[in-house]
Design a protein around this motif. Sequence first.
Motif, PDB file in Angstrom:
ATOM      1  N   ALA A  60     -34.308 -11.768 -12.988  1.00 20.83           N
ATOM      2  CA  ALA A  60     -32.878 -11.477 -13.087  1.00 20.83           C
ATOM      3  C   ALA A  60     -32.552 -10.147 -12.434  1.00 20.83           C
ATOM      4  CB  ALA A  60     -32.456 -11.467 -14.550  1.00 20.83           C
ATOM      5  N   ALA A  63     -28.845  -8.810 -11.037  1.00 20.57           N
ATOM      6  CA  ALA A  63     -28.132  -8.766 -12.316  1.00 20.57           C
ATOM      7  C   ALA A  63     -28.028  -7.322 -12.803  1.00 20.57           C
ATOM      8  CB  ALA A  63     -28.845  -9.623 -13.355  1.00 20.57           C
ATOM      9  N   ARG A 103     -25.716  -7.223 -18.010  1.00 27.28           N
ATOM     10  CA  ARG A 103     -25.897  -8.681 -18.007  1.00 27.28           C
ATOM     11  C   ARG A 103     -27.300  -9.051 -18.487  1.00 27.28           C
ATOM     12  NH1 ARG A 103     -23.797 -13.330 -15.961  1.00 27.28           N
ATOM     13  NH2 ARG A 103     -25.292 -14.941 -15.322  1.00 27.28           N
ATOM     14  N   ARG A 144     -27.601 -11.405 -21.676  1.00 26.60           N
ATOM     15  CA  ARG A 144     -28.054 -12.781 -21.476  1.00 26.60           C
ATOM     16  C   ARG A 144     -29.521 -12.993 -21.835  1.00 26.60           C
ATOM     17  NH1 ARG A 144     -25.108 -16.020 -18.046  1.00 26.60           N
ATOM     18  NH2 ARG A 144     -26.651 -17.578 -18.698  1.00 26.60           N
TER      19      ARG A 144
END
Length: 209
Positions: A112, A117, A121, A125
């Motif tokens: 990620a 990202a 985030r 997440r």
Amino acid sequence: LSRLIMGTRPSLGIAIAATLGAIVLGAAIGLIAGYAKGIVDETAMRVSEVVLLLPALYVVLAIRAALPLVMEPVQVFAGVSLVLALVGWPIVARGVRAIIAVESTRDYVEAARAAGASPARIIRRHLLPAIAGFLTLQAALLLPAFVIAEATLSLAGFGFAEPTPSWGTMLQDAANVRALAEYPWLLTPAAAVALVSTAMQAVAAGQVP
């Protein structure tokens, strides 16, 4: 019986508010420390160690004694909830920090991060779901401890005062041995505290794999 039922609201209300405060504050500090690492991590963990080394009950009593002795019920609720939350957050923060420090090095987090990202985030997440189970367990452990703490403060005269009913203020009547011998039901608030503590410990035990 009516006072016992009415006393449930302030006693459990403070415990729930303090638990939520400790969970939110501890989770936030643990997340930042575990993700940022470095000086931020070191500072947060040293502060938490200092708080953990202090005898929790004496710290709560000392802070409460520093506040005005006569306070409105709403002020008592807010003040005691805040004091208990400030004492309880280090346990949550250290556990969250340990989980985040490990999870932040996992492949899915690195993927990620490589995909662009943002840290916010990644935390929202990927890292928050990793600590959800731990936070539930800590809430189940902190809630009965805070119920007992509120009862102790009110019994000692640092919590709610008459005529506001709480389990702690009701136990003041049970301190009179002569009255207790004639009216044994004065101990029912202690039974309520024990019941809630046992129930929450059972919930906590169910959270342990």
